[in-house]
Design a protein around this motif. Structure first.
Motif, PDB file in Angstrom:
ATOM      1  N   HIS A  20       7.887   4.901  -6.851  1.00 15.84           N
ATOM      2  CA  HIS A  20       8.332   3.778  -7.496  1.00 15.84           C
ATOM      3  C   HIS A  20       7.423   2.439  -7.223  1.00 15.84           C
ATOM      4  CE1 HIS A  20      12.452   4.231  -9.046  1.00 15.84           C
ATOM      5  NE2 HIS A  20      12.714   5.025  -8.138  1.00 15.84           N
ATOM      6  N   LEU A  24      10.024  -0.288   1.145  1.00 15.75           N
ATOM      7  CA  LEU A  24      11.046  -0.743   1.716  1.00 15.75           C
ATOM      8  C   LEU A  24      10.853  -1.068   3.147  1.00 15.75           C
ATOM      9  CD1 LEU A  24      13.676   1.906   0.459  1.00 15.75           C
ATOM     10  CD2 LEU A  24      12.906  -0.159  -0.571  1.00 15.75           C
ATOM     11  N   THR A  32       9.148   4.604   1.840  1.00 12.71           N
ATOM     12  CA  THR A  32       8.917   4.366   0.440  1.00 12.71           C
ATOM     13  C   THR A  32       9.986   4.999  -0.631  1.00 12.71           C
ATOM     14  OG1 THR A  32       6.322   4.658   0.904  1.00 12.71           O
ATOM     15  CG2 THR A  32       7.037   5.121  -1.448  1.00 12.71           C
ATOM     16  N   LEU A  33      10.195   4.684  -1.739  1.00  8.33           N
ATOM     17  CA  LEU A  33      11.047   5.024  -2.556  1.00  8.33           C
ATOM     18  C   LEU A  33      10.567   5.640  -3.586  1.00  8.33           C
ATOM     19  CD1 LEU A  33      14.375   5.258  -3.032  1.00  8.33           C
ATOM     20  CD2 LEU A  33      13.992   3.037  -4.605  1.00  8.33           C
ATOM     21  N   THR A  35      10.891   8.947  -7.026  1.00  7.40           N
ATOM     22  CA  THR A  35      11.726   9.384  -7.825  1.00  7.40           C
ATOM     23  C   THR A  35      11.236  11.044  -8.026  1.00  7.40           C
ATOM     24  OG1 THR A  35      11.994   7.664  -9.251  1.00  7.40           O
ATOM     25  CG2 THR A  35      12.441   9.748 -10.364  1.00  7.40           C
ATOM     26  N   ASP A  44      16.632   9.544  -6.498  1.00  9.28           N
ATOM     27  CA  ASP A  44      15.555   8.699  -5.834  1.00  9.28           C
ATOM     28  C   ASP A  44      15.696   9.126  -4.418  1.00  9.28           C
ATOM     29  OD1 ASP A  44      15.076   6.989  -7.846  1.00  9.28           O
ATOM     30  OD2 ASP A  44      16.607   5.837  -7.754  1.00  9.28           O
ATOM     31  N   GLU A  46      14.410   8.442  -0.528  1.00 12.30           N
ATOM     32  CA  GLU A  46      13.701   7.363   0.577  1.00 12.30           C
ATOM     33  C   GLU A  46      13.084   8.262   1.712  1.00 12.30           C
ATOM     34  OE1 GLU A  46      15.035   3.676   3.274  1.00 12.30           O
ATOM     35  OE2 GLU A  46      16.437   4.231   1.870  1.00 12.30           O
ATOM     36  N   LYS A 137      20.950   9.051  -5.024  1.00 13.53           N
ATOM     37  CA  LYS A 137      19.837   8.542  -3.944  1.00 13.53           C
ATOM     38  C   LYS A 137      20.055   9.025  -2.521  1.00 13.53           C
ATOM     39  CE  LYS A 137      18.181   4.037  -2.108  1.00 13.53           C
ATOM     40  NZ  LYS A 137      17.847   2.791  -2.120  1.00 13.53           N
ATOM     41  N   ASN A 139      18.493   9.204   1.609  1.00 17.66           N
ATOM     42  CA  ASN A 139      17.630   8.907   2.679  1.00 17.66           C
ATOM     43  C   ASN A 139      17.288  10.176   3.624  1.00 17.66           C
ATOM     44  OD1 ASN A 139      16.441   7.799   5.075  1.00 17.66           O
ATOM     45  ND2 ASN A 139      17.459   5.970   5.284  1.00 17.66           N
TER      46      ASN A 139
END
Length: 232
Positions: A20, A24, A32-33, A35, A44, A46, A137, A139
């Motif tokens: 992306h 972060l 890092t985020l 896709t 998404d 993380e 999304k 994590n």
């Protein structure tokens, strides 16, 4: 003249991992985020820098089966870090469908061999209330931190046990030679023996002296509690 319509070949975007360009800032470091896109949906994720390095190995070859040995070459990660990172991507507890899968199955990351094969799970998705979500999304960092902390604790525990053993051995070595020694002299000689390996803390020395007294390797002088005698 008859024109035949040519059908456009179908393309299958089995998996795309697209940064992306969004970093972060977290209280425990940078994330890092990215896709993650496949035939099921778009998600998404993380991830840590190490997780990103591993996943990026499939960016241009989404259906490739890659060995542990080749992932070491591709990511240039240290062996221990690569094992922890891969484990966080194949055994994330909150996911019913993992990001990566592997063969053959193992019970811990320590059991991975150079020939263990890893590949992207083409059916990866986020499932909520027993339903496949086409977007979402998640994590993936928490599991990695938990795994790393647990492994670090195990490693630290092993180091402590080894130091205890070395301290006991050194005390017995000194007592065999001296037969009788004061507490202060024992500690001085003990530090001299162990200094090239580690510097024993006073608390550890005291605890190991008490352990050796309890197990009748040494004893205190009846007339001077700060003097120790070797028990043959």
């Amino acid at each position: 003249m008859t024109h035949q319509r040519q059908n456009k070949p179908r393309t299958h975007n089995s998996v795309l991992i697209l940064p992306h360009h969004q970093t972060l800032l977290r209280s425990d470091g940078l994330a890092t985020l990215i896709t993650f896109k496949n035939e099921v949906g778009q998600y998404d994720l993380e991830v840590t820098t190490f997780q990103l390095a591993v996943l990026f190995a499939w960016n241009q070859r989404p259906r490739e089966r890659i060995s542990f040995d080749n992932l070491k070459l591709a990511t240039e990660l240290p062996d221990a870090e690569l094992r922890r990172t891969l484990w966080s991507l194949v055994a994330f507890p909150k996911l019913k469908r993992q990001v990566l899968t592997y063969d053959p199955s193992v019970s811990t990351p320590k059991d991975f061999t150079d020939s263990t094969i890893f590949y992207v799970n083409q059916e990866f998705s986020i499932i909520k209330n027993s339903k496949v979500q086409k977007r979402g999304k998640i994590n993936l960092i928490g599991r990695l931190q938990l795994t790393t902390e647990r492994m670090r604790e195990e490693e630290n525990e092993g180091i402590v046990q080894l130091r205890i053993l070395r301290t006991q051995e050194a005390i017995i070595q000194i007592m065999k030679m001296r037969k009788r020694i004061s507490n202060a002299q024992l500690q001085t000689e003990l530090v001299e023996i162990l200094k090239n390996m580690f510097l024993p803390q006073k608390k550890m020395i005291k605890e190991q002296i008490e352990w050796l007294i309890e197990h009748k390797y040494i004893k205190r002088d009846e007339t001077d509690i700060n003097t120790f005698l070797y028990m043959a």
